[in-house]
Design an enzyme around this catalytic site. Structure first.
Site, PDB file in Angstrom:
ATOM      1  N   THR A 210     -26.381  -1.941  32.038  1.00 29.85           N
ATOM      2  CA  THR A 210     -27.360  -2.738  31.314  1.00 29.85           C
ATOM      3  C   THR A 210     -28.618  -2.957  32.135  1.00 29.85           C
ATOM      4  O   THR A 210     -28.581  -2.949  33.375  1.00 29.85           O
ATOM      5  CB  THR A 210     -26.746  -4.113  30.955  1.00 29.85           C
ATOM      6  OG1 THR A 210     -27.760  -4.974  30.423  1.00 29.85           O
ATOM      7  CG2 THR A 210     -26.159  -4.783  32.188  1.00 29.85           C
ATOM      8  N   ASP A 211     -29.729  -3.193  31.459  1.00 28.89           N
ATOM      9  CA  ASP A 211     -30.965  -3.535  32.168  1.00 28.89           C
ATOM     10  C   ASP A 211     -30.906  -4.940  32.767  1.00 28.89           C
ATOM     11  O   ASP A 211     -31.737  -5.296  33.611  1.00 28.89           O
ATOM     12  CB  ASP A 211     -32.174  -3.403  31.245  1.00 28.89           C
ATOM     13  CG  ASP A 211     -32.116  -4.278  29.999  1.00 28.89           C
ATOM     14  OD1 ASP A 211     -31.081  -4.952  29.776  1.00 28.89           O
ATOM     15  OD2 ASP A 211     -33.091  -4.274  29.226  1.00 28.89           O
ATOM     16  N   GLU A 212     -29.904  -5.723  32.380  1.00 32.76           N
ATOM     17  CA  GLU A 212     -29.820  -7.104  32.891  1.00 32.76           C
ATOM     18  C   GLU A 212     -29.497  -7.160  34.382  1.00 32.76           C
ATOM     19  O   GLU A 212     -29.662  -8.204  35.009  1.00 32.76           O
ATOM     20  CB  GLU A 212     -28.797  -7.895  32.077  1.00 32.76           C
ATOM     21  CG  GLU A 212     -29.220  -8.076  30.635  1.00 32.76           C
ATOM     22  CD  GLU A 212     -28.292  -8.982  29.854  1.00 32.76           C
ATOM     23  OE1 GLU A 212     -27.893 -10.036  30.381  1.00 32.76           O
ATOM     24  OE2 GLU A 212     -27.965  -8.633  28.705  1.00 32.76           O
TER      25      GLU A 212
ATOM     26  N   TYR B 192     -22.117 -12.230  33.926  1.00 35.32           N
ATOM     27  CA  TYR B 192     -22.070 -10.923  33.261  1.00 35.32           C
ATOM     28  C   TYR B 192     -22.901  -9.898  34.013  1.00 35.32           C
ATOM     29  O   TYR B 192     -22.404  -8.842  34.422  1.00 35.32           O
ATOM     30  CB  TYR B 192     -22.558 -11.037  31.819  1.00 35.32           C
ATOM     31  CG  TYR B 192     -22.949  -9.699  31.228  1.00 35.32           C
ATOM     32  CD1 TYR B 192     -22.046  -8.641  31.187  1.00 35.32           C
ATOM     33  CD2 TYR B 192     -24.238  -9.483  30.720  1.00 35.32           C
ATOM     34  CE1 TYR B 192     -22.404  -7.412  30.666  1.00 35.32           C
ATOM     35  CE2 TYR B 192     -24.606  -8.258  30.205  1.00 35.32           C
ATOM     36  CZ  TYR B 192     -23.692  -7.221  30.181  1.00 35.32           C
ATOM     37  OH  TYR B 192     -24.049  -6.001  29.682  1.00 35.32           O
TER      38      TYR B 192
ATOM     39  N   LYS C 167     -21.791  -6.520  36.256  1.00 38.81           N
ATOM     40  CA  LYS C 167     -22.249  -5.181  35.898  1.00 38.81           C
ATOM     41  C   LYS C 167     -22.996  -4.546  37.071  1.00 38.81           C
ATOM     42  O   LYS C 167     -22.852  -3.351  37.343  1.00 38.81           O
ATOM     43  CB  LYS C 167     -23.142  -5.215  34.657  1.00 38.81           C
ATOM     44  CG  LYS C 167     -22.391  -5.453  33.357  1.00 38.81           C
ATOM     45  CD  LYS C 167     -21.341  -4.384  33.085  1.00 38.81           C
ATOM     46  CE  LYS C 167     -21.941  -3.042  32.770  1.00 38.81           C
ATOM     47  NZ  LYS C 167     -20.899  -2.011  32.470  1.00 38.81           N
TER      48      LYS C 167
END
Length: 327
Positions: free
Chosen positions: A116-118, A143, A147
């Site tokens: 993810t870009d997060e 989260y 990741k």
């Protein structure tokens, strides 16, 4: 592939079966976010579903020798859930990924890791820059931090053990089969049930939206053409703030665009995500097809309208959890 009964995973399964001659074996734990109905009607001569945990080393090592490649979608992914109970995110996103890459290394299998870009944290609303493959990691939630940890494990296994792996970090997906706890389907189903959509804070947080089919085509491109050890960012230039999205949902569904409720903001809510997918486009020749967000959103609304049976049983419980947090 892992996590194939989830949102972006099930869309990838369908995309692969419709656009290639590959066969797909799905390993999915079928938690609340996994739904067998998302895989209904698929060609059973080319598709099979195994219910199980990616952290179950015995099961993983039984399945991996049967395949040519592993595409790892499975993850605990909802930020709100990670804030209330982080432990499952460690078990799945860290230990589960470790289990898979060890099996891929042992059996010398091609591995692609979905992320993810997060992991990059967030950008200021007026920042002219976007995330690139060189952006330092700066996760802000359980989260996104797990990741980020899983990404780093894959990178380390490539360098230390020669794992034949690639990584992709994608922006926010939308489309059919997404759990109604997520932002867009939650608002759509609220309107369908005669209630007002819910907007965190002022709604100025910006997300870079991409249709799930474009994510699927990008992953397939990386799997087939990507350079081992490389990371590719996937995005479709779809930046919109949450207020704009809620207003567009309301207008598309024939409602007044101001007919929504403000609710308590999420703790540590990232301001803005934005993806620069130049590397993927120039080096591998990928291009998104669904760049008309309004048209894609309307199709998504139509899908949820036509598929109440798919989401209605989970709606009351989902909204009860939000209500407990004043959201």
């Amino acid at each position: 592939m892992t996590g194939g009964a989830g949102f972006i995973g099930s869309n990838f399964v369908r995309y692969v079966l419709e656009n290639t001659d590959y066969s797909v074996t799905v390993l999915d734990k079928l938690t609340y976010a996994g739904n067998k109905e998302s895989l209904a009607g698929l060609d059973e001569s080319r598709f099979s579903l195994v219910e199980g945990d990616i952290a179950d080393a015995e099961l993983v090592n039984e399945l991996v020798p049967r395949v040519d490649a592993i595409v790892h979608y499975a993850a605990e992914s909802h930020n709100d859930n990670s804030l209330s109970d982080p432990r499952p995110f460690l078990d799945t996103n860290i230990i589960g990924t470790y289990t898979l890459i060890e099996a891929a290394r042992r059996h010398e299998k091609r591995f692609h890791h979905i992320s993810t870009d997060e992991v990059y944290g967030d950008l200021e609303l007026d920042d002219p820059n976007r995330f690139t493959e060189a952006t330092p990691y700066n996760p802000s939630s359980p989260y996104s931090s797990t990741k980020a940890g899983s990404d780093l494990l894959v990178r380390a296994w490539v360098r230390s053990f020669g794992l034949q792996a690639t990584i992709s970090n994608c922006s926010n997906n939308y489309g059919p089969y997404q759990h109604i706890e997520k932002f867009i389907p939650r608002q759509i189903t609220e309107v369908l049930e005669g209630r007002k959509p819910k907007l965190y804070g002022a709604g100025l947080n910006v997300r870079d939206w991409i249709h799930a089919d474009d994510h699927s085509s990008a992953v397939l491109t990386i799997l087939e053409k990507g350079e081992i050890g490389e990371t590719y960012l996937i995005g479709a230039d779809g930046e919109k703030n949450n207020l704009e999205v809620v207003e567009l949902i309301l207008e598309t569904m024939g409602k007044d665009k101001t007919d929504f409720d403000h609710v308590n903001d999420r703790p540590g809510h990232d301001l803005r995500y934005a993806i620069d997918s130049t590397k993927l486009r120039t080096e591998l020749g990928w291009q998104p097809k669904f760049q008309d967000f309004e048209a894609g959103l309307k199709a998504t609304i139509d899908w949820y309208t036509a598929n109440r049976d798919w989401w209605s049983s989970a709606k009351a419980e989902t909204e009860a959890k939000y209500a407990e947090k004043g959201q």
